[in-house]
Scaffold this motif. Sequence first.
Motif, PDB file in Angstrom:
ATOM      1  N   LEU A 191      -9.683  -0.466   3.302  1.00  0.00           N
ATOM      2  CA  LEU A 191      -9.248  -0.812   4.654  1.00  0.00           C
ATOM      3  C   LEU A 191      -8.686  -2.227   4.595  1.00  0.00           C
ATOM      4  CD1 LEU A 191      -9.237   0.364   7.559  1.00  0.00           C
ATOM      5  CD2 LEU A 191     -11.354  -0.921   7.965  1.00  0.00           C
ATOM      6  N   TYR A 192      -7.416  -2.365   4.952  1.00  0.00           N
ATOM      7  CA  TYR A 192      -6.729  -3.643   4.866  1.00  0.00           C
ATOM      8  C   TYR A 192      -6.261  -4.104   6.252  1.00  0.00           C
ATOM      9  CZ  TYR A 192      -6.379  -2.980  -0.222  1.00  0.00           C
ATOM     10  OH  TYR A 192      -6.654  -2.810  -1.557  1.00  0.00           O
ATOM     11  N   GLU A 193      -6.057  -5.408   6.349  1.00  0.00           N
ATOM     12  CA  GLU A 193      -5.486  -5.983   7.550  1.00  0.00           C
ATOM     13  C   GLU A 193      -4.349  -6.908   7.132  1.00  0.00           C
ATOM     14  OE1 GLU A 193      -7.543  -8.001  11.302  1.00  0.00           O
ATOM     15  OE2 GLU A 193      -7.377  -9.382   9.605  1.00  0.00           O
ATOM     16  N   ALA A 194      -3.181  -6.719   7.757  1.00  0.00           N
ATOM     17  CA  ALA A 194      -2.022  -7.539   7.425  1.00  0.00           C
ATOM     18  C   ALA A 194      -1.361  -8.037   8.698  1.00  0.00           C
ATOM     19  CB  ALA A 194      -1.020  -6.740   6.598  1.00  0.00           C
ATOM     20  N   THR A 195      -0.785  -9.216   8.616  1.00  0.00           N
ATOM     21  CA  THR A 195       0.005  -9.778   9.716  1.00  0.00           C
ATOM     22  C   THR A 195       1.425  -9.975   9.206  1.00  0.00           C
ATOM     23  OG1 THR A 195      -1.945 -10.919  10.562  1.00  0.00           O
ATOM     24  CG2 THR A 195       0.195 -11.627  11.407  1.00  0.00           C
ATOM     25  N   VAL A 196       2.389  -9.416   9.924  1.00  0.00           N
ATOM     26  CA  VAL A 196       3.774  -9.472   9.462  1.00  0.00           C
ATOM     27  C   VAL A 196       4.670 -10.027  10.565  1.00  0.00           C
ATOM     28  CG1 VAL A 196       3.441  -7.533   7.896  1.00  0.00           C
ATOM     29  CG2 VAL A 196       4.296  -7.100  10.198  1.00  0.00           C
ATOM     30  N   ARG A 197       5.704 -10.735  10.128  1.00  0.00           N
ATOM     31  CA  ARG A 197       6.778 -11.166  11.017  1.00  0.00           C
ATOM     32  C   ARG A 197       7.945 -10.187  10.855  1.00  0.00           C
ATOM     33  NH1 ARG A 197       7.821 -17.409  12.305  1.00  0.00           N
ATOM     34  NH2 ARG A 197       5.709 -17.952  12.981  1.00  0.00           N
ATOM     35  N   TYR A 198       8.402  -9.647  11.977  1.00  0.00           N
ATOM     36  CA  TYR A 198       9.473  -8.656  11.952  1.00  0.00           C
ATOM     37  C   TYR A 198      10.639  -9.158  12.802  1.00  0.00           C
ATOM     38  CZ  TYR A 198      11.881  -4.204  12.858  1.00  0.00           C
ATOM     39  OH  TYR A 198      12.820  -3.213  12.979  1.00  0.00           O
TER      40      TYR A 198
ATOM     41  N   TYR B  52       3.279  -8.613  14.197  1.00  0.00           N
ATOM     42  CA  TYR B  52       2.396  -7.451  14.269  1.00  0.00           C
ATOM     43  C   TYR B  52       1.155  -7.681  13.404  1.00  0.00           C
ATOM     44  CZ  TYR B  52       6.131  -4.639  16.409  1.00  0.00           C
ATOM     45  OH  TYR B  52       7.090  -4.148  17.247  1.00  0.00           O
ATOM     46  N   ARG B  53       0.049  -7.176  13.886  1.00  0.00           N
ATOM     47  CA  ARG B  53      -1.173  -7.134  13.078  1.00  0.00           C
ATOM     48  C   ARG B  53      -1.547  -5.674  12.882  1.00  0.00           C
ATOM     49  NH1 ARG B  53      -6.888  -7.306  13.703  1.00  0.00           N
ATOM     50  NH2 ARG B  53      -6.767  -7.386  15.973  1.00  0.00           N
ATOM     51  N   LEU B  54      -1.637  -5.258  11.627  1.00  0.00           N
ATOM     52  CA  LEU B  54      -1.866  -3.857  11.281  1.00  0.00           C
ATOM     53  C   LEU B  54      -3.169  -3.710  10.508  1.00  0.00           C
ATOM     54  CD1 LEU B  54       1.708  -3.122   9.857  1.00  0.00           C
ATOM     55  CD2 LEU B  54       0.953  -2.885  12.233  1.00  0.00           C
ATOM     56  N   ILE B  55      -3.953  -2.713  10.877  1.00  0.00           N
ATOM     57  CA  ILE B  55      -5.137  -2.345  10.099  1.00  0.00           C
ATOM     58  C   ILE B  55      -4.904  -0.930   9.590  1.00  0.00           C
ATOM     59  CG2 ILE B  55      -7.622  -1.937  10.138  1.00  0.00           C
ATOM     60  CD1 ILE B  55      -7.873  -4.015  12.305  1.00  0.00           C
ATOM     61  N   PHE B  56      -4.929  -0.775   8.276  1.00  0.00           N
ATOM     62  CA  PHE B  56      -4.554   0.509   7.692  1.00  0.00           C
ATOM     63  C   PHE B  56      -5.410   0.790   6.462  1.00  0.00           C
ATOM     64  CE2 PHE B  56      -1.985  -2.853   5.899  1.00  0.00           C
ATOM     65  CZ  PHE B  56      -2.003  -2.602   4.534  1.00  0.00           C
ATOM     66  N   SER B  57      -5.450   2.044   6.065  1.00  0.00           N
ATOM     67  CA  SER B  57      -6.200   2.450   4.882  1.00  0.00           C
ATOM     68  C   SER B  57      -5.242   2.976   3.827  1.00  0.00           C
ATOM     69  CB  SER B  57      -7.237   3.513   5.227  1.00  0.00           C
ATOM     70  OG  SER B  57      -6.626   4.637   5.843  1.00  0.00           O
ATOM     71  N   THR B  58      -5.665   2.861   2.583  1.00  0.00           N
ATOM     72  CA  THR B  58      -4.844   3.312   1.465  1.00  0.00           C
ATOM     73  C   THR B  58      -5.620   4.292   0.598  1.00  0.00           C
ATOM     74  OG1 THR B  58      -5.550   1.426   0.124  1.00  0.00           O
ATOM     75  CG2 THR B  58      -3.508   1.176   1.396  1.00  0.00           C
ATOM     76  N   SER B  59      -4.871   5.020  -0.203  1.00  0.00           N
ATOM     77  CA  SER B  59      -5.474   5.893  -1.206  1.00  0.00           C
ATOM     78  C   SER B  59      -4.927   5.465  -2.576  1.00  0.00           C
ATOM     79  CB  SER B  59      -5.108   7.359  -0.921  1.00  0.00           C
ATOM     80  OG  SER B  59      -3.690   7.546  -0.972  1.00  0.00           O
ATOM     81  N   PRO B  60      -5.645   5.704  -3.647  1.00  0.00           N
ATOM     82  CA  PRO B  60      -6.886   6.480  -3.733  1.00  0.00           C
ATOM     83  C   PRO B  60      -8.153   5.653  -3.546  1.00  0.00           C
ATOM     84  CG  PRO B  60      -6.134   5.921  -5.927  1.00  0.00           C
ATOM     85  CD  PRO B  60      -5.119   5.343  -4.985  1.00  0.00           C
ATOM     86  N   ASN B  61      -8.033   4.368  -3.239  1.00  0.00           N
ATOM     87  CA  ASN B  61      -9.223   3.509  -3.228  1.00  0.00           C
ATOM     88  C   ASN B  61      -9.976   3.494  -1.912  1.00  0.00           C
ATOM     89  OD1 ASN B  61      -7.150   2.197  -1.890  1.00  0.00           O
ATOM     90  ND2 ASN B  61      -7.566   0.186  -2.753  1.00  0.00           N
TER      91      ASN B  61
END
Length: 701
Positions: A649-656, A637-646
């Motif tokens: 915008l991040y992008e991660a690639t994971v093996r599941y 999977y390739r995920l683009i997600f945002s976090t708080s409080p900063n």
Amino acid sequence: MADKRPLLEYTDDEAKDCATESTLTGVSYKPGASPTLIWYCRQIVLRRKLLVGLLVIFVFSYFLIGPADVLDLENVQVHHQSYALDMEVNQTIDQRTTILPQGYLVYSNHCRIVDLDPYKRDVMRHFKRVSYKPCRSHPPLTHVHYNDTIQRYVLSINQASLKSYKVGNDLSCCYQGVVRASETDVNYTSCHAFKNEAKLANTTDSVVVKCKTNDDQIYINAHPTVPERKAIRQRLDQWAKKDRRKLVPSVLMIGIDSISRVNLIRAMPKTAQYLYDNDWFELAGYNKIDDNTFPNIMALMVGYNLSNAMKHCSPYKVNGLDKCDFIWKLFKEHGYVTAYGEDAVKINTFNYLKKGFQQPPVDYYLRPYLSAAEKLLGGNIVLGLPHCVGFETEAEHVYNYALEFAKRYRNDSFFGFFWTNTHSHSDISQTSSMDDYLRGYLQRLVSQGTMEHSIVVFFSDHGLRFGPTRATWSGHLEERLPFLFIWLPPFVRKAHPEFVQALRQNRNRLTTPYDLHITLKHILSLSGRIGSLESLGGAKDCPKCQSLLQPVTLSRSCEDVAIADHWCTCWAYGSVYKNSKVVRQLAKRVVNYLNDYVTTFRNGSLAHLCVPLALQSVSTAYKAQPNDNDPSHIEIYRLIFSTSPNKALYEATVRYNKNLPDEDNLLVTGSVSRLNTYNGEADCMNDFAIKKYCYCRHKGG
């Protein structure tokens, strides 16, 4: 009989028969007009309707889509063939190849890299060509040139330029040498007065020139030089005797930060077209191996991945980099003269948040000169980086120094590594301003004879890592696919036609900086000054990588050549529901992974500086469509997600692997990419490895 006169021969009175009837077109015809005039009027009506229609479409497109998506009349198309045309076939009787449709740079059962359209709308809406602007409206008053007879540089006043300066009754000039004190400091010698010219001593690598008239300073400039050194000359001569007149190829590396292969075509079409038209060898499947410049350059110059680079030659330790086995050391040990230059001294590859080199790493080190030039010569800042430094852009200082170095040692064996950041690091468009210059620069290398005896590598480390285009699918691939072109001089092509054949075949193969590292060792082995390529060893962290002067197998996968899933461009991805239970769980676990990474980094010594992150939202999610030989039980999977409080915008690639228990079924591959800038929010952190994951506690209040 119908009137047959040419239309231009109708009189004004006859033309008035096209009486006004329509407010839209203003054209019709009166009954009784000649057939030819009737036809003429109808043509006017059609043409005007067409023009009005095109105008409406243009206005509609401009306001609905945006100005960057409307036809760019300055756009220069690049004519080339970089896509894969053939695919290796299993052993057959006639060894035929299978012809594939266009659209791929690499195509096999193990890797399929898409050939991106440089002019996709989602990218072009953010691209605007930038024109080149000279740094000064008047020419410099002084220049230097090397005198072969006296084997010294001569500093001269350009008499023709005097008219551009307000020179009073007297003009007094002096020059002072720039002396390296450390990686961050320089000293200056006393200022030596001169009239029209001065012969420079070979004990200094650069000079600062100042001129006054009536006690007012009217001029300051600096000149880098490549002076003759006795010890260097002895080394060159001793090895040349062993060569017994054998031609030994020199190596010139010209690198540009943050330019993808596609953006080279988009932003510098004239330069790209020159490369395609003049028989340079493109490696279109060149894939980076890590996030930013440092690890990709370490893979190229040392053969290490980031983990081993930190272990064996940590840039955070004094003398750490000095102990590292850089490829330029190997060339120097075998009779080459070496040089390294890089612009933007504050963000140099080996200095940004690092200790740098305690001793000059090469024979000719440009950093002291540029440190002095940035401080003294004045200029401007563009997109946060130095642009003009004195009379030239800072990138031109580096390029011109490389040109002089190659010219000075054109009859010897040299290794030069030159790198620029300033016109490419921060924006997709800015580098377009250098298109004409760089095409001309490559032509200057030809005219001074460098290309006759040198292997030239023109390359990048990665594509643009930040900004609005990075979050697009095109931007994701561009970031991972830098450009790489290699030039072989005629005598190498003649002696080794197999190199030509291999490079042409490798154009559409998956390749890496590790391969380029081994290629440099292969080039050194051609000198005859060292054992075989095998005796030099390969890339320490990529056992299956190889020289690009040998055929690369089509059956390569990213795993074969030490490219983590996150950086691999070999898979196609399909969009999946971003708020599905699986996607949300994976995203939360990636955020936990980032927090754990910061907490445990350097034995937890920096964790107190950063606020823990929380998942805010998932922007998009994709799932890899496996190639023929990929394991079916693993989902990528390739995920683009945002976090708080900063608000990151991040992008991660994971093996599941859903067949394993929760504590073992997730693997974050590579590192997690930061897609938006973080200037100012991580100032408490001086370690680049976790800076993009840290939100300083004082920011959180």
